[in-house]
Design an enzyme around this catalytic site. Structure first.
Site, PDB file in Angstrom:
ATOM      1  N   ASN A   6     -34.079  32.238  -3.171  1.00  0.00           N
ATOM      2  CA  ASN A   6     -34.003  32.407  -1.719  1.00  0.00           C
ATOM      3  C   ASN A   6     -33.695  33.884  -1.423  1.00  0.00           C
ATOM      4  O   ASN A   6     -32.679  34.421  -1.891  1.00  0.00           O
ATOM      5  CB  ASN A   6     -32.903  31.491  -1.163  1.00  0.00           C
ATOM      6  N   HIS A   9     -30.967  36.809   2.016  1.00  0.00           N
ATOM      7  CA  HIS A   9     -29.889  37.790   2.146  1.00  0.00           C
ATOM      8  C   HIS A   9     -30.313  39.218   1.845  1.00  0.00           C
ATOM      9  O   HIS A   9     -29.553  40.159   2.095  1.00  0.00           O
ATOM     10  CB  HIS A   9     -28.665  37.339   1.361  1.00  0.00           C
ATOM     11  N   HIS A  42     -35.771  31.179   4.891  1.00  0.00           N
ATOM     12  CA  HIS A  42     -35.427  30.314   6.028  1.00  0.00           C
ATOM     13  C   HIS A  42     -35.655  31.115   7.308  1.00  0.00           C
ATOM     14  O   HIS A  42     -34.963  32.100   7.556  1.00  0.00           O
ATOM     15  CB  HIS A  42     -33.948  29.918   5.884  1.00  0.00           C
ATOM     16  N   ARG A  44     -34.903  31.232  10.715  1.00  0.00           N
ATOM     17  CA  ARG A  44     -33.947  30.558  11.611  1.00  0.00           C
ATOM     18  C   ARG A  44     -34.311  30.819  13.054  1.00  0.00           C
ATOM     19  O   ARG A  44     -34.898  31.863  13.377  1.00  0.00           O
ATOM     20  CB  ARG A  44     -32.520  31.044  11.338  1.00  0.00           C
ATOM     21  N   ARG A  48     -31.749  35.610  12.332  1.00  0.00           N
ATOM     22  CA  ARG A  48     -30.678  36.497  11.857  1.00  0.00           C
ATOM     23  C   ARG A  48     -31.043  37.249  10.575  1.00  0.00           C
ATOM     24  O   ARG A  48     -30.477  38.263  10.267  1.00  0.00           O
ATOM     25  CB  ARG A  48     -29.379  35.724  11.671  1.00  0.00           C
ATOM     26  N   GLU A  69     -37.846  27.108   4.412  1.00  0.00           N
ATOM     27  CA  GLU A  69     -36.790  26.244   4.982  1.00  0.00           C
ATOM     28  C   GLU A  69     -36.846  26.386   6.486  1.00  0.00           C
ATOM     29  O   GLU A  69     -36.941  27.507   7.001  1.00  0.00           O
ATOM     30  CB  GLU A  69     -35.417  26.741   4.543  1.00  0.00           C
ATOM     31  N   THR A 100     -26.467  26.822   6.149  1.00  0.00           N
ATOM     32  CA  THR A 100     -26.751  25.400   6.381  1.00  0.00           C
ATOM     33  C   THR A 100     -25.561  24.568   5.899  1.00  0.00           C
ATOM     34  O   THR A 100     -25.227  24.588   4.718  1.00  0.00           O
ATOM     35  CB  THR A 100     -28.026  24.992   5.609  1.00  0.00           C
ATOM     36  N   GLU A 150     -34.419  17.676  -1.418  1.00  0.00           N
ATOM     37  CA  GLU A 150     -33.586  18.694  -2.064  1.00  0.00           C
ATOM     38  C   GLU A 150     -32.148  18.243  -1.844  1.00  0.00           C
ATOM     39  O   GLU A 150     -31.694  18.123  -0.698  1.00  0.00           O
ATOM     40  CB  GLU A 150     -33.817  20.076  -1.444  1.00  0.00           C
ATOM     41  N   HIS A 189     -27.825  25.000  -2.993  1.00  0.00           N
ATOM     42  CA  HIS A 189     -26.796  25.438  -2.054  1.00  0.00           C
ATOM     43  C   HIS A 189     -25.471  25.680  -2.769  1.00  0.00           C
ATOM     44  O   HIS A 189     -24.922  24.772  -3.365  1.00  0.00           O
ATOM     45  CB  HIS A 189     -26.574  24.452  -0.898  1.00  0.00           C
TER      46      HIS A 189
HETATM   47  N1  PXP Z   1     -31.421  25.260  -0.299  1.00  0.00           N
HETATM   48  C1  PXP Z   1     -31.306  25.148   1.049  1.00  0.00           C
HETATM   49  C2  PXP Z   1     -32.001  24.020   1.722  1.00  0.00           C
HETATM   50  C3  PXP Z   1     -30.575  26.097   1.790  1.00  0.00           C
HETATM   51  O1  PXP Z   1     -30.476  25.968   3.123  1.00  0.00           O
HETATM   52  C4  PXP Z   1     -30.013  27.196   1.113  1.00  0.00           C
HETATM   53  C5  PXP Z   1     -29.327  28.265   1.905  1.00  0.00           C
HETATM   54  O2  PXP Z   1     -30.257  28.951   2.673  1.00  0.00           O
HETATM   55  C6  PXP Z   1     -30.163  27.271  -0.274  1.00  0.00           C
HETATM   56  C7  PXP Z   1     -30.855  26.275  -0.966  1.00  0.00           C
HETATM   57  C8  PXP Z   1     -29.591  28.401  -1.071  1.00  0.00           C
HETATM   58  O3  PXP Z   1     -28.201  28.405  -0.960  1.00  0.00           O
HETATM   59  P1  PXP Z   1     -27.369  29.615  -1.529  1.00  0.00           P
HETATM   60  O4  PXP Z   1     -27.765  30.832  -0.748  1.00  0.00           O
HETATM   61  O5  PXP Z   1     -25.955  29.197  -1.306  1.00  0.00           O
HETATM   62  O6  PXP Z   1     -27.737  29.740  -2.987  1.00  0.00           O
END
Ligand code: PXP
Length: 241
Positions: A6, A9, A42, A44, A48, A69, A100, A150, A189
């Site tokens: 992901n 960030h 994602h 959003r 952001r 996402e 999330t 997921e 997550h």
């Molecule tokens: N999976 C989903 C559905 C999420 O919403 C997120 C956070 O955006 C992640 C995985 C990844 O989570 P993390 O950034 O805590 O590794």
């Protein structure tokens, strides 16, 4: 076990200055080169981190699958249908949350989700639902005709000590149950370098989606080099060390 990275960030850091760098597209290409199996982002409602243009560019530039996402709202559904990611993962979304927070309430939104999933299927986009590791939500995911779930690993990641074994058990049982219904299972997550291995050992989970810990690790994996490069440009007595 496959890895979806992901890249949200990277975009969070860019949005801190609302400029061009660091560029999440460049980041996605580095993840692809490093061996990631898919890229996750994602889009959003409040934009952001990931912006609409990032999504369009990502789809054009990366060769590995893109998993978007998203909340199942009209605006984002329209964008997703236009951009055609390989997969969408439907997640709950609240403006005030930092990330999330819980899984999607599939059971409480059967009719809406059934319609949304049918639209994506018709467009050739596979759908996953981000759910807590709870049997009723998994049953409901099958009912609305999702191909995958997921499993939310947030509670596991946040729980220390004995409670953690209980969270692992829930994830293991939820995985087994989902597979028995013919669903594909991913998880994610809050996973990081300290807590990922027990999750990796759960039979049947195909892919982990990980973001924050990898981007956070990248800061320190690269900071020394970044400082050296700047010192070299400054040409002072600490250059070229
Ligand atoms: N999976 C989903 C559905 C999420 O919403 C997120 C956070 O955006 C992640 C995985 C990844 O989570 P993390 O950034 O805590 O590794």
């Amino acid at each position: 076990m496959k890895l979806g990275v992901n890249i949200d960030h990277i975009a969070t850091l860019r949005q801190a200055r609302k400029g061009e760098k660091p560029d999440p597209i460049e980041g996605a290409l580095v993840c692809e080169k490093a061996g990631a199996d898919s890229i996750v982002c994602h889009l959003r409602e409040d934009r952001r981190h990931i912006q609409d243009k990032d999504l369009s560019l990502l789809k054009k530039v990366i060769k590995i699958p893109l998993n978007l996402e998203m909340a199942a709202t009209d605006e984002i559904i329209k964008i997703a249908l236009k951009e055609q990611p390989s997969q969408v993962t439907l997640v709950p979304e609240k403006r005030e949350e930092l990330t999330t927070e819980g899984g999607l309430d599939v059971k409480g939104n059967l009719e809406h989700l059934k319609k949304v999933i049918a639209r994506f299927k018709k467009a050739g986009i596979s759908v996953s639902l981000f759910v807590d590791p709870e049997i009723p939500q998994i049953k409901a995911s099958k009912e609305v005709d999702s191909q995958s779930v997921e499993l939310h690993t947030g509670s596991y990641a946040e729980t220390e000590g004995e409670g953690r074994a209980e969270e692992l058990k829930k994830l293991r049982e939820a995985t087994e149950f989902a597979i028995s219904l013919g669903l594909k299972v991913d998880a994610g997550h809050g996973l990081n370098y300290e807590n990922v291995v027990p999750i990796c050992q759960i039979p049947g989970i195909e892919r982990l989606n990980i973001g924050h810990s990898i981007i956070a690790r990248a800061v320190f994996a690269g900071l020394e080099e970044a400082v050296k490069e700047m010192l070299n440009l400054l040409g002072g007595e600490n250059a070229n060390r």
